[in-house]
Scaffold this motif. Sequence first.
Motif, PDB file in Angstrom:
ATOM      1  N   LEU A  23     -20.764 -32.938  -8.055  1.00 18.47           N
ATOM      2  CA  LEU A  23     -19.588 -32.858  -7.578  1.00 18.47           C
ATOM      3  C   LEU A  23     -18.549 -33.293  -8.709  1.00 18.47           C
ATOM      4  O   LEU A  23     -17.415 -32.594  -8.924  1.00 18.47           O
ATOM      5  N   PRO A  24     -18.574 -34.619  -9.185  1.00 18.92           N
ATOM      6  CA  PRO A  24     -17.731 -35.028 -10.150  1.00 18.92           C
ATOM      7  C   PRO A  24     -17.471 -34.201 -11.468  1.00 18.92           C
ATOM      8  O   PRO A  24     -16.433 -34.237 -12.149  1.00 18.92           O
ATOM      9  N   ALA A  25     -18.574 -33.352 -11.501  1.00 18.61           N
ATOM     10  CA  ALA A  25     -18.453 -32.491 -12.806  1.00 18.61           C
ATOM     11  C   ALA A  25     -17.784 -31.063 -12.473  1.00 18.61           C
ATOM     12  O   ALA A  25     -17.659 -30.470 -13.298  1.00 18.61           O
ATOM     13  N   THR A  26     -17.633 -30.883 -11.431  1.00 18.02           N
ATOM     14  CA  THR A  26     -16.718 -29.681 -10.935  1.00 18.02           C
ATOM     15  C   THR A  26     -15.414 -29.663 -11.215  1.00 18.02           C
ATOM     16  O   THR A  26     -14.828 -30.911 -11.493  1.00 18.02           O
ATOM     17  N   PRO A  27     -14.750 -28.661 -11.408  1.00 18.02           N
ATOM     18  CA  PRO A  27     -13.212 -28.560 -11.660  1.00 18.02           C
ATOM     19  C   PRO A  27     -12.726 -29.442 -10.537  1.00 18.02           C
ATOM     20  O   PRO A  27     -12.904 -29.395  -9.290  1.00 18.02           O
ATOM     21  N   PRO A  28     -11.210 -29.889 -10.781  1.00 19.25           N
ATOM     22  CA  PRO A  28     -10.506 -30.697  -9.696  1.00 19.25           C
ATOM     23  C   PRO A  28     -10.141 -29.912  -8.563  1.00 19.25           C
ATOM     24  O   PRO A  28      -9.956 -30.320  -7.568  1.00 19.25           O
ATOM     25  N   GLU A  29      -9.939 -28.376  -8.802  1.00 17.18           N
ATOM     26  CA  GLU A  29      -9.375 -27.568  -7.531  1.00 17.18           C
ATOM     27  C   GLU A  29     -10.662 -27.388  -6.803  1.00 17.18           C
ATOM     28  O   GLU A  29     -10.321 -27.203  -5.538  1.00 17.18           O
ATOM     29  N   PHE A  30     -11.723 -27.510  -7.297  1.00 14.53           N
ATOM     30  CA  PHE A  30     -12.723 -27.508  -6.527  1.00 14.53           C
ATOM     31  C   PHE A  30     -13.054 -28.624  -5.612  1.00 14.53           C
ATOM     32  O   PHE A  30     -13.377 -28.812  -4.280  1.00 14.53           O
ATOM     33  N   GLN A  31     -12.912 -29.762  -6.245  1.00 11.39           N
ATOM     34  CA  GLN A  31     -13.092 -31.140  -5.601  1.00 11.39           C
ATOM     35  C   GLN A  31     -11.799 -31.548  -4.521  1.00 11.39           C
ATOM     36  O   GLN A  31     -12.272 -32.348  -3.503  1.00 11.39           O
ATOM     37  N   GLU A  32     -10.929 -30.700  -4.578  1.00 16.19           N
ATOM     38  CA  GLU A  32      -9.656 -31.114  -4.112  1.00 16.19           C
ATOM     39  C   GLU A  32      -9.504 -30.401  -2.720  1.00 16.19           C
ATOM     40  O   GLU A  32      -8.703 -30.910  -1.734  1.00 16.19           O
ATOM     41  N   GLY A  33     -10.204 -29.273  -2.558  1.00 19.85           N
ATOM     42  CA  GLY A  33     -10.008 -28.560  -1.510  1.00 19.85           C
ATOM     43  C   GLY A  33     -10.974 -28.074  -0.581  1.00 19.85           C
ATOM     44  O   GLY A  33     -11.959 -28.485  -1.054  1.00 19.85           O
ATOM     45  N   MET A  34     -10.795 -27.673   0.495  1.00 21.39           N
ATOM     46  CA  MET A  34     -12.070 -27.280   1.374  1.00 21.39           C
ATOM     47  C   MET A  34     -12.319 -25.747   0.851  1.00 21.39           C
ATOM     48  O   MET A  34     -11.887 -24.978   0.131  1.00 21.39           O
ATOM     49  N   VAL A  35     -13.563 -25.508   1.176  1.00 17.80           N
ATOM     50  CA  VAL A  35     -14.207 -24.606   0.789  1.00 17.80           C
ATOM     51  C   VAL A  35     -14.633 -23.534   1.938  1.00 17.80           C
ATOM     52  O   VAL A  35     -15.491 -23.954   2.854  1.00 17.80           O
ATOM     53  N   SER A  36     -14.250 -22.116   2.045  1.00 14.19           N
ATOM     54  CA  SER A  36     -14.369 -21.444   3.310  1.00 14.19           C
ATOM     55  C   SER A  36     -15.756 -20.867   3.191  1.00 14.19           C
ATOM     56  O   SER A  36     -16.522 -20.816   1.796  1.00 14.19           O
ATOM     57  N   ARG A  37     -16.580 -20.204   4.281  1.00 16.16           N
ATOM     58  CA  ARG A  37     -17.690 -19.622   4.100  1.00 16.16           C
ATOM     59  C   ARG A  37     -17.881 -18.492   3.078  1.00 16.16           C
ATOM     60  O   ARG A  37     -18.442 -18.251   2.478  1.00 16.16           O
ATOM     61  N   GLU A  38     -16.594 -17.663   3.302  1.00 17.98           N
ATOM     62  CA  GLU A  38     -16.260 -16.537   2.132  1.00 17.98           C
ATOM     63  C   GLU A  38     -16.396 -16.882   0.701  1.00 17.98           C
ATOM     64  O   GLU A  38     -17.054 -16.284  -0.218  1.00 17.98           O
ATOM     65  N   GLU A  39     -15.729 -17.903   0.416  1.00 19.47           N
ATOM     66  CA  GLU A  39     -15.437 -18.499  -0.804  1.00 19.47           C
ATOM     67  C   GLU A  39     -16.920 -18.934  -1.315  1.00 19.47           C
ATOM     68  O   GLU A  39     -17.387 -18.751  -2.554  1.00 19.47           O
ATOM     69  N   PHE A  40     -17.486 -19.685  -0.533  1.00 23.19           N
ATOM     70  CA  PHE A  40     -18.964 -20.212  -0.803  1.00 23.19           C
ATOM     71  C   PHE A  40     -19.776 -19.122  -0.916  1.00 23.19           C
ATOM     72  O   PHE A  40     -20.551 -19.110  -2.083  1.00 23.19           O
ATOM     73  N   ASP A  41     -20.007 -17.946  -0.038  1.00 27.63           N
ATOM     74  CA  ASP A  41     -20.691 -16.830  -0.414  1.00 27.63           C
ATOM     75  C   ASP A  41     -20.424 -16.221  -1.930  1.00 27.63           C
ATOM     76  O   ASP A  41     -21.398 -15.743  -2.510  1.00 27.63           O
ATOM     77  N   ASP A  42     -19.008 -16.017  -2.148  1.00 28.03           N
ATOM     78  CA  ASP A  42     -18.853 -15.577  -3.448  1.00 28.03           C
ATOM     79  C   ASP A  42     -19.182 -16.594  -4.631  1.00 28.03           C
ATOM     80  O   ASP A  42     -19.599 -16.017  -5.551  1.00 28.03           O
TER      81      ASP A  42
END
Length: 122
Positions: A23-42
Amino acid sequence: MSKPKKSQMMKPSTAALKLEVYLPATPPEFQEGMVSREEFDDLQHNPPPWLADLRKNGPHPRHVVAARLRVSNSGLARAGITEPLTTAEIADLIADPPEWLVRERETYAEVLREQRIQREKE
C-alpha cells in the motif's frame, strides 16, 4: 420501484491486499480514496502502469515475499525480514540463499507435508 444498487466499497488497504501490492508504494490517490467493486475489477483486468510495475518490481508486501521465497510469514520474522522486498532483492536471496532461508524452506516444506497427511487422514 426498486432502489438502484449501491456499489460495494473497500478501503485502500483491503484493495491493496487483494491486488497483492504494498500500500505505501501505491499512488496517493489510491491510498486516500475508497475503491468500488467496479474500480477494483477494472484494476485487476486492466492494470494501470503503476500497478503493473508494482506487481513486477515491488516493493512487495510480506505475504508475497514469503510466497516467492517459499517460506512462512513467521519464517520471515524469525529471519528479521520486516521490510518489504523488491523483486531484485528476492531474486538475490534465491540465487544465493542464506542459511536462514534454507532452514526456513525446509521447515515450511515439512509443515506443508504434515498438513497434507492430516487432510488425507480426514
